[in-house]
Design a protein around this motif. Structure first.
Motif, PDB file in Angstrom:
ATOM      1  N   ALA A 176      40.979  44.543  49.931  1.00  0.00           N
ATOM      2  CA  ALA A 176      41.424  43.565  48.934  1.00  0.00           C
ATOM      3  C   ALA A 176      40.638  43.709  47.631  1.00  0.00           C
ATOM      4  N   GLU A 177      39.331  43.931  47.742  1.00  0.00           N
ATOM      5  CA  GLU A 177      38.506  44.117  46.540  1.00  0.00           C
ATOM      6  C   GLU A 177      38.895  45.399  45.804  1.00  0.00           C
ATOM      7  N   LEU A 222      42.288  44.857  44.096  1.00  0.00           N
ATOM      8  CA  LEU A 222      42.140  44.025  42.906  1.00  0.00           C
ATOM      9  C   LEU A 222      41.559  44.837  41.755  1.00  0.00           C
ATOM     10  N   ALA A 249      44.176  47.165  40.398  1.00  0.00           N
ATOM     11  CA  ALA A 249      45.160  46.444  39.581  1.00  0.00           C
ATOM     12  C   ALA A 249      44.603  46.152  38.194  1.00  0.00           C
ATOM     13  N   ASN A 290      51.765  39.066  38.714  1.00  0.00           N
ATOM     14  CA  ASN A 290      51.714  39.277  40.166  1.00  0.00           C
ATOM     15  C   ASN A 290      50.298  39.212  40.717  1.00  0.00           C
ATOM     16  N   ARG A 291      49.442  38.464  40.070  1.00  0.00           N
ATOM     17  CA  ARG A 291      48.026  38.410  40.422  1.00  0.00           C
ATOM     18  C   ARG A 291      47.795  38.029  41.890  1.00  0.00           C
ATOM     19  N   ARG A 292      46.765  38.620  42.454  1.00  0.00           N
ATOM     20  CA  ARG A 292      46.321  38.302  43.807  1.00  0.00           C
ATOM     21  C   ARG A 292      44.806  38.253  43.785  1.00  0.00           C
ATOM     22  N   GLY A 293      44.222  37.370  44.559  1.00  0.00           N
ATOM     23  CA  GLY A 293      42.774  37.284  44.632  1.00  0.00           C
ATOM     24  C   GLY A 293      42.199  36.513  43.456  1.00  0.00           C
ATOM     25  N   GLN A 322      46.727  33.301  31.501  1.00  0.00           N
ATOM     26  CA  GLN A 322      46.962  33.716  32.880  1.00  0.00           C
ATOM     27  C   GLN A 322      45.751  34.461  33.453  1.00  0.00           C
ATOM     28  N   TRP A 369      43.503  33.445  36.603  1.00  0.00           N
ATOM     29  CA  TRP A 369      43.313  34.404  37.686  1.00  0.00           C
ATOM     30  C   TRP A 369      41.836  34.493  38.069  1.00  0.00           C
ATOM     31  N   PRO A 425      40.182  29.142  43.778  1.00  0.00           N
ATOM     32  CA  PRO A 425      41.316  28.278  44.140  1.00  0.00           C
ATOM     33  C   PRO A 425      41.053  26.787  43.938  1.00  0.00           C
ATOM     34  N   ARG A 458      41.415  25.944  40.264  1.00  0.00           N
ATOM     35  CA  ARG A 458      42.806  25.996  39.796  1.00  0.00           C
ATOM     36  C   ARG A 458      43.521  24.662  39.990  1.00  0.00           C
TER      37      ARG A 458
END
Length: 170
Positions: A18-19, A22, A25, A55-58, A102, A106, A110, A113
């Motif tokens: 995942a890191e 990210l 990306a 399409n951000r993740r993490g 955005q 990001w 969480p 946010r």
């Protein structure tokens, strides 16, 4: 052991999938914006960079956030010069500002946010999407114009008499 811990025998641990995804990306989005700023397919690259942000993740690290903010700033400085004139200049300014919002979102955890006014953030997403769509539409129109020019050139060449027609009736 997580990616932040260090194995005494082998040095820093390998980043998690995942890191790595990210970081990849972030690097790709920054590359798209920086090369668009250089005038290389700016509308296409902007459209894809904005899609990547959407399409951000993490959660971005501070360094990742800063890298994207810098890339947006680099592009913003030249956007009106490098983007096709069929993209509304106000839409460019508003859309890039929204993309920066955005990116900042990001980078928030969480729980942070939750404190963001969702209606206003949705507006920012929509402003960035409007710019992304305008850039994409510009790419589509460019392709249509290019194919039309090719058809006209081919038609003109077909009508040009390269050699006298041979008369086979004699």
């Amino acid at each position: 052991m997580n990616a932040q811990e260090k194995d005494e025998d082998f040095g820093p641990a390998t980043p998690s999938w995942a890191e790595s995804a990210l970081q990849s990306a972030v690097d790709h989005i920054a590359f798209l914006l920086e090369t668009a700023a250089e005038g290389h397919q700016p509308a296409w690259r902007l459209s894809h960079a904005l899609l990547g942000i959407a399409n951000r993740r993490g959660v971005l690290s501070e360094a990742q956030r800063d890298k994207l903010a810098r890339a947006i700033g680099i592009f913003d400085a030249v956007a009106e010069r490098v983007l096709p004139t069929d993209i509304d200049r106000g839409r460019i300014e508003t859309g890039l500002a929204a993309a920066l919002v955005q990116v900042c979102y990001w980078s928030m955890a969480p729980e942070e946010r939750k404190g963001v006014a969702q209606a206003k953030f949705c507006d920012m997403e929509d402003y960035a999407r409007l710019l992304r769509n305008a850039a994409h539409d510009s790419c589509l129109m460019s392709g249509i114009r290019q194919r039309d020019a090719n058809r006209r050139r081919e038609a003109a060449i077909a009508e040009f008499p390269f050699a006298p027609a041979s008369d086979t009736t004699h």
